[in-house]
Scaffold this motif. Structure first.
Motif, PDB file in Angstrom:
ATOM      1  N   ASP B  44      41.972  61.257  97.897  1.00 18.66           N
ATOM      2  CA  ASP B  44      43.280  61.666  97.375  1.00 18.66           C
ATOM      3  C   ASP B  44      44.148  60.463  96.979  1.00 18.66           C
ATOM      4  OD1 ASP B  44      45.082  63.734  96.656  1.00 18.66           O
ATOM      5  OD2 ASP B  44      46.233  63.442  98.494  1.00 18.66           O
ATOM      6  N   LYS B  45      43.491  59.445  96.414  1.00 19.54           N
ATOM      7  CA  LYS B  45      44.213  58.228  96.031  1.00 19.54           C
ATOM      8  C   LYS B  45      44.679  58.287  94.574  1.00 19.54           C
ATOM      9  CE  LYS B  45      43.351  53.182  95.807  1.00 19.54           C
ATOM     10  NZ  LYS B  45      44.096  52.575  96.921  1.00 19.54           N
ATOM     11  N   TYR B  47      43.773  60.384  90.501  1.00 21.11           N
ATOM     12  CA  TYR B  47      43.009  61.377  89.741  1.00 21.11           C
ATOM     13  C   TYR B  47      42.758  60.845  88.345  1.00 21.11           C
ATOM     14  CZ  TYR B  47      43.303  64.207  93.759  1.00 21.11           C
ATOM     15  OH  TYR B  47      43.130  64.640  95.044  1.00 21.11           O
ATOM     16  N   TYR B  49      39.752  60.442  85.348  1.00 25.55           N
ATOM     17  CA  TYR B  49      38.490  61.024  84.884  1.00 25.55           C
ATOM     18  C   TYR B  49      38.022  60.350  83.611  1.00 25.55           C
ATOM     19  CZ  TYR B  49      39.204  65.134  87.916  1.00 25.55           C
ATOM     20  OH  TYR B  49      39.379  65.980  88.985  1.00 25.55           O
ATOM     21  N   LYS B  51      36.755  61.024  80.000  1.00 27.46           N
ATOM     22  CA  LYS B  51      36.796  62.135  79.057  1.00 27.46           C
ATOM     23  C   LYS B  51      35.392  62.458  78.558  1.00 27.46           C
ATOM     24  CE  LYS B  51      41.315  60.825  77.353  1.00 27.46           C
ATOM     25  NZ  LYS B  51      42.074  60.321  76.203  1.00 27.46           N
ATOM     26  N   ASN B  84      41.319  58.229  81.613  1.00 27.61           N
ATOM     27  CA  ASN B  84      42.741  58.256  81.904  1.00 27.61           C
ATOM     28  C   ASN B  84      43.025  59.144  83.106  1.00 27.61           C
ATOM     29  OD1 ASN B  84      42.759  60.888  80.928  1.00 27.61           O
ATOM     30  ND2 ASN B  84      44.267  60.511  79.344  1.00 27.61           N
ATOM     31  N   GLY B  85      44.252  58.996  83.622  1.00 26.86           N
ATOM     32  CA  GLY B  85      44.606  59.786  84.792  1.00 26.86           C
ATOM     33  C   GLY B  85      45.885  59.296  85.425  1.00 26.86           C
ATOM     34  N   ILE B  86      46.058  59.649  86.701  1.00 29.08           N
ATOM     35  CA  ILE B  86      47.315  59.352  87.384  1.00 29.08           C
ATOM     36  C   ILE B  86      47.050  58.600  88.690  1.00 29.08           C
ATOM     37  CG2 ILE B  86      47.365  61.584  88.611  1.00 29.08           C
ATOM     38  CD1 ILE B  86      50.423  61.605  88.161  1.00 29.08           C
ATOM     39  N   GLY B  89      51.819  58.269  90.629  1.00 26.94           N
ATOM     40  CA  GLY B  89      52.793  58.746  89.649  1.00 26.94           C
ATOM     41  C   GLY B  89      52.739  58.047  88.309  1.00 26.94           C
ATOM     42  N   LYS B  90      51.908  57.011  88.200  1.00 24.35           N
ATOM     43  CA  LYS B  90      51.827  56.255  86.953  1.00 24.35           C
ATOM     44  C   LYS B  90      50.656  56.737  86.106  1.00 24.35           C
ATOM     45  CE  LYS B  90      54.348  52.533  86.436  1.00 24.35           C
ATOM     46  NZ  LYS B  90      55.342  52.475  85.345  1.00 24.35           N
ATOM     47  N   TYR B  91      50.866  56.719  84.808  1.00 22.10           N
ATOM     48  CA  TYR B  91      49.801  57.062  83.878  1.00 22.10           C
ATOM     49  C   TYR B  91      48.898  55.839  83.669  1.00 22.10           C
ATOM     50  CZ  TYR B  91      47.416  58.382  79.579  1.00 22.10           C
ATOM     51  OH  TYR B  91      46.465  58.649  78.641  1.00 22.10           O
ATOM     52  N   ILE B 121      50.351  53.265  74.890  1.00 21.98           N
ATOM     53  CA  ILE B 121      50.474  53.635  76.309  1.00 21.98           C
ATOM     54  C   ILE B 121      51.343  52.612  77.035  1.00 21.98           C
ATOM     55  CG2 ILE B 121      49.178  53.947  78.473  1.00 21.98           C
ATOM     56  CD1 ILE B 121      48.840  56.120  76.159  1.00 21.98           C
ATOM     57  N   ASP B 125      55.278  52.810  78.982  1.00 25.84           N
ATOM     58  CA  ASP B 125      55.366  52.559  80.419  1.00 25.84           C
ATOM     59  C   ASP B 125      54.155  53.069  81.215  1.00 25.84           C
ATOM     60  OD1 ASP B 125      56.687  51.341  82.473  1.00 25.84           O
ATOM     61  OD2 ASP B 125      57.889  53.098  82.993  1.00 25.84           O
ATOM     62  N   GLY B 126      53.032  53.188  80.533  1.00 24.46           N
ATOM     63  CA  GLY B 126      51.784  53.452  81.246  1.00 24.46           C
ATOM     64  C   GLY B 126      51.083  52.139  81.568  1.00 24.46           C
TER      65      GLY B 126
END
Lengths: 193, 193
Positions: B44-45, B47, B49, B51, B84-86, B89-91, B121, B125-126
């Motif tokens: 749970d650190k 998410y 993936y 594509k 890509n993912g989270i 809270g950051k993209y 991106i 701010d990603g």
């Protein structure tokens, strides 16, 4: 795609409105979202893409050094949702579905692991939701994952009645540009993000 | 995949180390990243993936009501990056590539629109970067988009020398779990995110 777009139905003579309305029925939610996301990118507002459909390739041929033809493949179940990206530094993630029903949206349309995925995104401070279009009613709603979970936790039925959308979801107005301005709803909900 | 994993090469008898090293060469960067991302999800650190590979389907058959077989399709050029993912809270958004070269990484490996995408991106701010593995050297680097752009802006050559990676990129250490702990680098770089 030859959709003329550009003209708000309500501002136009009925003949044009009829044509547009007819054409509009042919536009899938996916096509509308693709146009919308492209518009968001064009104006440098957000970078949100539809993920490719997952396909398992089982046979390929190489007719020349450069070419590869897939001769056998199968659609597979997506492990996540269809759309994700970035808006104002925030991670955005959603699934989009259409239903022909006039009264409810069947939960069978969403895979369990997609709901889990949206829950995970929310817990990690992303913005997670569904976009559901009732095609017959021509209404498109944005339903936050919190409200989806609230429904599932408190109801035994396997479909969400339209009334629940009217009460808890957010109607996305059709417009010319963007086609479906779902980030307007996000702005309204999350204000200063 | 029968990779045993679990054992750090340097802590093991040379015979095992040899076996692992041999098998390690068989593990692609993609496989390592898939295992790593799965591990991040398990604990749970984050998410994140990969594509699906974009494929254009041109012919399908329906041998039964339930089955669809794709009989002709083609690989198409991806419009964005592969991952890509989270995270916190950051993209997060990156592209991953391998090279057999011992001396440089050719920019031909990255599509121009992928670089544009990573720029977008970053501007929104990603966190955008490349993960580049020099397979022959068994070194995997994380190169931030800023440093990639800095190179492109200041150099005419079409490949980034290994020296530039040593100077500007961040070496990702191999480990057991996760296989390639690239979020460790992100933590070190962005501290309190």
């Amino acid at each position: 795609m030859n959709y003329p777009g550009g003209i708000k139905k309500e501002n136009n003579p009925s003949s044009i409105a009829k044509t547009l309305s007819h054409k509009n029925r042919g536009m899938t939610l996916e096509a509308d979202l693709n146009i919308t996301n492209e518009y968001y990118r064009d104006i440098d507002k957000a970078y949100i893409y539809k993920k490719p459909t997952p396909i398992k390739v089982t046979k390929v041929e190489y007719p020349s050094r450069k070419d590869t033809i897939i001769k056998e493949a199968f659609f597979t179940i997506p492990s996540t949702t269809d759309y994700n990206g970035i808006y104002k530094g925030k991670y955005i993630d959603f699934e989009a579905k259409e239903t022909k029903s006039k009264t409810s949206f069947s939960l069978n349309n969403i895979h369990k692991h997609q709901i889990e995925h949206l829950k995970n995104i929310k817990r990690h401070d992303g913005i997670a939701f569904l976009i559901i279009r009732f095609t017959t009613l021509n209404k498109t709603y944005l339903l936050l994952i919190d409200n989806l979970l609230e429904f599932i936790d408190n109801n035994k039925r396997k479909s969400i009645p339209l009334e629940y959308f009217k009460e808890k979801a957010y109607l996305i107005k059709d417009s010319y540009k963007p086609r479906i301005d779902y980030l307007k709803v996000i702005d309204d909900l999350f204000g200063g993000i």
